[in-house]
Design a protein around this motif. Structure first.
Motif, PDB file in Angstrom:
ATOM      1  N   ASN A   9       0.875  -1.166   0.000  1.00 42.44           N
ATOM      2  CA  ASN A   9       0.000   0.000   0.000  1.00 42.44           C
ATOM      3  C   ASN A   9       0.912   1.215   0.000  1.00 42.44           C
ATOM      4  OD1 ASN A   9      -1.556  -2.133   1.943  1.00 42.44           O
ATOM      5  ND2 ASN A   9      -2.899  -1.063   0.530  1.00 42.44           N
ATOM      6  N   PHE A  10       0.408   2.343  -0.465  1.00 44.76           N
ATOM      7  CA  PHE A  10       1.278   3.510  -0.583  1.00 44.76           C
ATOM      8  C   PHE A  10       0.520   4.807  -0.384  1.00 44.76           C
ATOM      9  CE2 PHE A  10      -0.524   2.914  -4.739  1.00 44.76           C
ATOM     10  CZ  PHE A  10      -0.654   4.184  -5.269  1.00 44.76           C
ATOM     11  N   GLY A  11       1.292   5.840  -0.092  1.00 42.08           N
ATOM     12  CA  GLY A  11       0.809   7.210  -0.088  1.00 42.08           C
ATOM     13  C   GLY A  11       1.556   7.952  -1.173  1.00 42.08           C
ATOM     14  N   LEU A  12       1.025   9.053  -1.606  1.00 39.59           N
ATOM     15  CA  LEU A  12       1.554   9.770  -2.765  1.00 39.59           C
ATOM     16  C   LEU A  12       1.601  11.259  -2.476  1.00 39.59           C
ATOM     17  CD1 LEU A  12       2.055   9.980  -5.921  1.00 39.59           C
ATOM     18  CD2 LEU A  12      -0.420   9.940  -6.144  1.00 39.59           C
ATOM     19  N   GLU A  13       2.702  11.883  -2.917  1.00 32.86           N
ATOM     20  CA  GLU A  13       2.809  13.333  -2.757  1.00 32.86           C
ATOM     21  C   GLU A  13       3.514  13.917  -3.970  1.00 32.86           C
ATOM     22  OE1 GLU A  13       3.650  16.080   0.982  1.00 32.86           O
ATOM     23  OE2 GLU A  13       5.381  14.835   0.475  1.00 32.86           O
ATOM     24  N   ARG A  14       2.995  15.011  -4.458  1.00 32.54           N
ATOM     25  CA  ARG A  14       3.602  15.730  -5.569  1.00 32.54           C
ATOM     26  C   ARG A  14       3.967  17.125  -5.076  1.00 32.54           C
ATOM     27  NH1 ARG A  14       5.845  14.529 -10.580  1.00 32.54           N
ATOM     28  NH2 ARG A  14       5.793  16.415 -11.797  1.00 32.54           N
ATOM     29  N   ASP A  15       5.235  17.501  -5.238  1.00 31.42           N
ATOM     30  CA  ASP A  15       5.720  18.816  -4.822  1.00 31.42           C
ATOM     31  C   ASP A  15       6.483  19.397  -6.000  1.00 31.42           C
ATOM     32  OD1 ASP A  15       6.512  21.061  -3.442  1.00 31.42           O
ATOM     33  OD2 ASP A  15       8.018  20.026  -2.235  1.00 31.42           O
ATOM     34  N   GLY A  16       5.829  20.273  -6.728  1.00 32.11           N
ATOM     35  CA  GLY A  16       6.440  20.821  -7.946  1.00 32.11           C
ATOM     36  C   GLY A  16       6.624  19.705  -8.962  1.00 32.11           C
ATOM     37  N   GLU A  17       7.860  19.484  -9.363  1.00 34.39           N
ATOM     38  CA  GLU A  17       8.170  18.430 -10.331  1.00 34.39           C
ATOM     39  C   GLU A  17       8.497  17.102  -9.659  1.00 34.39           C
ATOM     40  OE1 GLU A  17       8.049  18.649 -13.810  1.00 34.39           O
ATOM     41  OE2 GLU A  17       6.977  20.471 -13.211  1.00 34.39           O
ATOM     42  N   ARG A  18       8.504  17.078  -8.344  1.00 37.21           N
ATOM     43  CA  ARG A  18       8.948  15.899  -7.603  1.00 37.21           C
ATOM     44  C   ARG A  18       7.775  15.048  -7.121  1.00 37.21           C
ATOM     45  NH1 ARG A  18      12.895  16.897  -2.664  1.00 37.21           N
ATOM     46  NH2 ARG A  18      11.863  15.375  -1.365  1.00 37.21           N
ATOM     47  N   THR A  19       7.837  13.755  -7.427  1.00 35.60           N
ATOM     48  CA  THR A  19       6.837  12.798  -6.953  1.00 35.60           C
ATOM     49  C   THR A  19       7.495  11.887  -5.931  1.00 35.60           C
ATOM     50  OG1 THR A  19       5.709  12.821  -9.095  1.00 35.60           O
ATOM     51  CG2 THR A  19       5.232  10.960  -7.630  1.00 35.60           C
ATOM     52  N   THR A  20       6.828  11.709  -4.785  1.00 39.75           N
ATOM     53  CA  THR A  20       7.332  10.841  -3.737  1.00 39.75           C
ATOM     54  C   THR A  20       6.241   9.850  -3.349  1.00 39.75           C
ATOM     55  OG1 THR A  20       8.676  12.668  -2.878  1.00 39.75           O
ATOM     56  CG2 THR A  20       8.370  10.763  -1.427  1.00 39.75           C
ATOM     57  N   LEU A  21       6.624   8.587  -3.253  1.00 44.87           N
ATOM     58  CA  LEU A  21       5.721   7.535  -2.785  1.00 44.87           C
ATOM     59  C   LEU A  21       6.170   7.125  -1.388  1.00 44.87           C
ATOM     60  CD1 LEU A  21       5.630   5.344  -6.017  1.00 44.87           C
ATOM     61  CD2 LEU A  21       3.993   7.088  -5.307  1.00 44.87           C
ATOM     62  N   TYR A  22       5.211   6.877  -0.502  1.00 45.13           N
ATOM     63  CA  TYR A  22       5.510   6.497   0.883  1.00 45.13           C
ATOM     64  C   TYR A  22       4.968   5.109   1.173  1.00 45.13           C
ATOM     65  CZ  TYR A  22       6.622  11.411   1.552  1.00 45.13           C
ATOM     66  OH  TYR A  22       7.189  12.662   1.444  1.00 45.13           O
ATOM     67  N   PHE A  23       5.712   4.344   1.969  1.00 46.20           N
ATOM     68  CA  PHE A  23       5.356   2.969   2.308  1.00 46.20           C
ATOM     69  C   PHE A  23       5.636   2.712   3.783  1.00 46.20           C
ATOM     70  CE2 PHE A  23       7.188   3.289  -1.931  1.00 46.20           C
ATOM     71  CZ  PHE A  23       6.179   2.773  -2.724  1.00 46.20           C
ATOM     72  N   HIS A  24       5.091   1.632   4.290  1.00 46.68           N
ATOM     73  CA  HIS A  24       5.397   1.227   5.658  1.00 46.68           C
ATOM     74  C   HIS A  24       5.442  -0.291   5.730  1.00 46.68           C
ATOM     75  CE1 HIS A  24       1.206   0.191   5.856  1.00 46.68           C
ATOM     76  NE2 HIS A  24       1.288  -0.162   7.118  1.00 46.68           N
ATOM     77  N   GLY A  25       6.036  -0.800   6.796  1.00 49.51           N
ATOM     78  CA  GLY A  25       6.109  -2.248   6.974  1.00 49.51           C
ATOM     79  C   GLY A  25       6.887  -2.588   8.235  1.00 49.51           C
ATOM     80  N   ALA A  26       7.227  -3.850   8.335  1.00 43.67           N
ATOM     81  CA  ALA A  26       8.009  -4.317   9.479  1.00 43.67           C
ATOM     82  C   ALA A  26       9.395  -3.682   9.463  1.00 43.67           C
ATOM     83  CB  ALA A  26       8.130  -5.837   9.451  1.00 43.67           C
ATOM     84  N   LYS A  27       9.998  -3.600  10.629  1.00 41.66           N
ATOM     85  CA  LYS A  27      11.322  -2.983  10.745  1.00 41.66           C
ATOM     86  C   LYS A  27      12.454  -3.921  10.354  1.00 41.66           C
ATOM     87  CE  LYS A  27      11.393   0.619  13.897  1.00 41.66           C
ATOM     88  NZ  LYS A  27      11.730   1.133  15.230  1.00 41.66           N
ATOM     89  N   GLU A  28      12.142  -5.161  10.095  1.00 40.35           N
ATOM     90  CA  GLU A  28      13.180  -6.090   9.664  1.00 40.35           C
ATOM     91  C   GLU A  28      12.605  -7.023   8.609  1.00 40.35           C
ATOM     92  OE1 GLU A  28      12.938  -9.393  13.184  1.00 40.35           O
ATOM     93  OE2 GLU A  28      14.160  -7.607  13.544  1.00 40.35           O
TER      94      GLU A  28
END
Length: 159
Positions: A40-59
Motif C-alpha cells: 500500500n502507498f501514499g503519494l505526494e507531488r511537490d512541484g516536479e517531484r513525486t514521492t511515494l511512501y510505504f510502511h512495513g516491518a522494521k526487519e
C-alpha cells in the motif's frame, strides 16, 4: 514506449491514474535475483517531484535490500478488465482495458517522528480516503516507514 498512442504524458493525468491504484509493487535486485513486493502507498507531488511512501516491518528482506541498494523499480495498475471487441469464439477477438504506471527511483528510510507521521497520514489518506489520523509515539516507533523519490516514470492507458 512502443505504443505512443497509449502513452499519458500529462503529469496531472498520471497522478490521477496513480491515485486510482491501490497497490504499488517495488522491484529490488538481490544479488542477481529479482524480488518484487506489493505494498500500500501514499503519494505526494511537490512541484516536479513525486514521492511515494510505504510502511512495513522494521526487519526482513525488503529492509535488508533497501540498506544494500536504494535503487528500485516500481509498477502500479488499475482498471484491468478483459473484454471482447470481436468474436467471442476467437482469442484474438479479446483485448484488455487498463491503466499503468512504471518507473524507478531511490528508496530511503524515514526516521523522524514528524516525517513518519506525514508519510503515514498520506498513506492512510490514499488507502482509506480520510485525513487527520492519530499516531502515538509507540506506533511510530514500531513501524518502518520509507519513501521512494521517483526519478523516472511513464504511464500507459488502454481503454
Amino acid at each position: 514506449m512502443r505504443r505512443k498512442d497509449r502513452e499519458i504524458t500529462d503529469t496531472d493525468e498520471i497522478l490521477s491514474v496513480m491515485e486510482k491504484c491501490q497497490v504499488c509493487r517495488l522491484g529490488f535486485c538481490d544479488d542477481g535475483e529479482v524480488y518484487i513486493v506489493p505494498l500500500n502507498f501514499g503519494l505526494e507531488r511537490d512541484g516536479e517531484r513525486t514521492t511515494l511512501y510505504f510502511h512495513g516491518a522494521k526487519e526482513g528482506r525488503k529492509i535488508d535490500l533497501i540498506a544494500k541498494s536504494p535503487r528500485v523499480g516500481f509498477e502500479m495498475d488499475t482498471g484491468a478488465e478483459v473484454y471482447t471487441k470481436g468474436s467471442e469464439d476467437v482469442a484474438c477477438g479479446y483485448t484488455a482495458r487498463f491503466q499503468s504506471v512504471i518507473g524507478s527511483g531511490k528508496v530511503s528510510m524515514i526516521h523522524s517522528a514528524d516525517e513518519k507521521h506525514h508519510a503515514l497520514e498520506l498513506l492512510m489518506s490514499h488507502a482509506a480516503g480520510k485525513r487527520d489520523w492519530q499516531f502515538d509515539e509507540r506506533m511510530l516507533d514500531a513501524v518502518a516507514v520509507f519513501k521512494l523519490d521517483v526519478e523516472k516514470m511513464s504511464c500507459k492507458s488502454h481503454e
